[in-house]
Write an enzyme that holds these catalytic residues in place. Structure first.
Site, PDB file in Angstrom:
ATOM      1  N   THR A 101       0.895  -1.156   0.000  1.00 54.72           N
ATOM      2  CA  THR A 101       0.000   0.000   0.000  1.00 54.72           C
ATOM      3  C   THR A 101       0.925   1.195   0.000  1.00 54.72           C
ATOM      4  OG1 THR A 101      -1.366  -1.217   1.570  1.00 54.72           O
ATOM      5  CG2 THR A 101      -1.808   1.123   1.423  1.00 54.72           C
TER       6      THR A 101
ATOM      7  N   THR B 261       0.102  -0.560   6.976  1.00 53.69           N
ATOM      8  CA  THR B 261       0.287  -1.264   5.709  1.00 53.69           C
ATOM      9  C   THR B 261       0.264  -2.765   5.985  1.00 53.69           C
ATOM     10  OG1 THR B 261       2.686  -1.183   5.916  1.00 53.69           O
ATOM     11  CG2 THR B 261       1.658   0.574   4.665  1.00 53.69           C
ATOM     12  N   HIS B 262       0.173  -3.478   4.905  1.00 52.14           N
ATOM     13  CA  HIS B 262       0.121  -4.943   4.867  1.00 52.14           C
ATOM     14  C   HIS B 262      -1.291  -5.452   5.088  1.00 52.14           C
ATOM     15  CE1 HIS B 262       2.337  -8.526   4.019  1.00 52.14           C
ATOM     16  NE2 HIS B 262       3.274  -7.693   3.640  1.00 52.14           N
ATOM     17  N   THR B 263      -1.484  -6.614   5.693  1.00 55.21           N
ATOM     18  CA  THR B 263      -2.786  -7.293   5.586  1.00 55.21           C
ATOM     19  C   THR B 263      -3.903  -6.498   6.253  1.00 55.21           C
ATOM     20  OG1 THR B 263      -1.491  -9.295   5.782  1.00 55.21           O
ATOM     21  CG2 THR B 263      -3.868  -9.552   5.757  1.00 55.21           C
ATOM     22  N   GLY B 264      -4.701  -5.821   5.415  1.00 56.69           N
ATOM     23  CA  GLY B 264      -5.734  -4.924   5.916  1.00 56.69           C
ATOM     24  C   GLY B 264      -6.786  -5.619   6.756  1.00 56.69           C
TER      25      GLY B 264
ATOM     26  N   GLY C 151      -9.677  -3.722   1.628  1.00 57.53           N
ATOM     27  CA  GLY C 151      -8.776  -3.887   2.757  1.00 57.53           C
ATOM     28  C   GLY C 151      -8.972  -2.737   3.724  1.00 57.53           C
TER      29      GLY C 151
HETATM   30  N1  GLY Z   1      -3.220  -2.728   3.469  1.00 61.06           N
HETATM   31  C1  GLY Z   1      -3.754  -2.828   2.173  1.00 61.06           C
HETATM   32  C2  GLY Z   1      -4.791  -3.811   2.019  1.00 61.06           C
HETATM   33  O1  GLY Z   1      -4.955  -4.706   2.853  1.00 61.06           O
HETATM   34  O2  GLY Z   1      -5.495  -3.748   1.030  1.00 61.06           O
END
Ligand code: GLY
Length: 307
Positions: free
Chosen positions: A165, A216-219, A195
């Site tokens: 992101t 950032t990373h796994t939303g 996300g």
């Molecule tokens: N952090 C970006 C997403 O999960 O889409």
């Protein structure tokens, strides 16, 4: 004044810093920085030439927040516009809603004259084709796209390597604290997946009275923990920016299920202090900072927190 951006956003930070240094509005400064990232064909997680969803369509997400008014604008699953972050800003300024998604967002973008673009490129489509070729059975290949998408998604390779992101935070000359995000989300995602980037309070939050945060990373993880809002609330309750981020990291770790590793939290407080941490990351995490006295933005290394 202060600018913090994640490393994926580094191509836009010179421009954002230049605008901040010239004492313009800090939210506009970070939007202009992010627009450079959205147009950067070498970044495959934001804007043009990103990795698409499982149907090969690029659905883009973005959000902005002005921490002084606490007005926000967010857009989700937007197709065929070059600058989702600008559309998000116009949602903030031009309509009494805070978030628009899908066809409604596209209609709004057309009505305000937002720049139309075909964001899918030869590279993004070829990479998607290669992925499909790797994961589809011969029977699925013959029927695609008339197949049960759930069956394909479950075969995705390591989800922790499949997305990023860009996030920016700023404090401007008037002490306005702002946040902005933009992303293409999770590569090969299920169509319609949002996300944390377009979810204010999860992927970003700004309040000029206390500070701001962006993830950032796994939303999916920061949505479940309400991470960005939590960090700002912890600062309101008296924690330092570092302790607020550690507390939010503990909230994330307590989720126990999901893709927690490598979630990264960026935060600033109203006094211009900042903290960036990466959770359980196997690799070094870098970010960009600019503040008065620096000729140009500098790259720093985030603390890795293991929980
Ligand atoms: N952090 C970006 C997403 O999960 O889409």
């Amino acid at each position: 004044m202060l600018l913090i951006a994640n490393y994926e956003g580094r191509s836009g930070t010179n421009r954002a810093a230049e605008i901040l240094a010239s004492k313009e509005n800090g939210l506009r400064a970070i939007i202009e920085g992010i627009k450079i990232v959205e147009a950067n064909l070498d970044i495959h997680t934001v804007g043009m030439s990103s990795w698409p969803n499982i149907l090969g369509e690029l659905q883009l997400d973005a959000a902005v927040m002005d921490g002084t008014t606490r007005r926000t604008g967010a857009v989700g699953a937007l197709r065929n516009f070059k600058h989702p972050v600008e559309v998000a800003y116009r949602i903030m300024t031009d309509i009494d809603h805070e978030i628009l998604v899908g066809e409604g967002a596209e209609r709004f973008a057309r009505e305000i004259g937002a720049e139309i673009a075909k964001n899918e490129t030869e590279l993004s489509i070829n990479t998607w084709h290669k992925h499909l070729n790797d994961v589809l059975t011969e029977e699925q290949k013959a029927k695609f796209p008339d197949v049960r998408l759930l069956d394909i998604k479950n075969k995705a390779v390591d989800p922790e390597k499949l997305f990023d992101t860009t996030v920016y935070l700023s404090i401007d000359h008037e002490a306005r604290i702002s946040s902005a995000t933009s992303t293409s989300g999770w590569a090969w995602k299920y169509p319609g997946r949002l996300g944390d980037s377009p979810i204010i309070g999860a992927g970003s939050y700004a309040d000029s009275r206390y500070g701001a945060c962006a993830c950032t990373h796994t939303g999916e993880m920061s949505i479940r923990a309400g991470t960005a809002r939590s960090v700002v609330l912890y600062m309101k309750m008296g924690l330092s920016v570092a302790d607020a981020v550690y507390e939010a990291a503990r909230d994330l770790a307590d989720l126990k299920t999901g893709y927690l590793d490598e979630v990264t939290i960026h935060a600033v407080d109203k006094s211009g202090n900042h903290k960036v941490i990466g959770l359980n990351s196997s690799e070094e995490i870098r970010y960009v900072i600019w503040q008065p006295g620096m000729e140009q933005p500098e790259i720093k290394v985030a603390e890795i927190v293991r929980l």
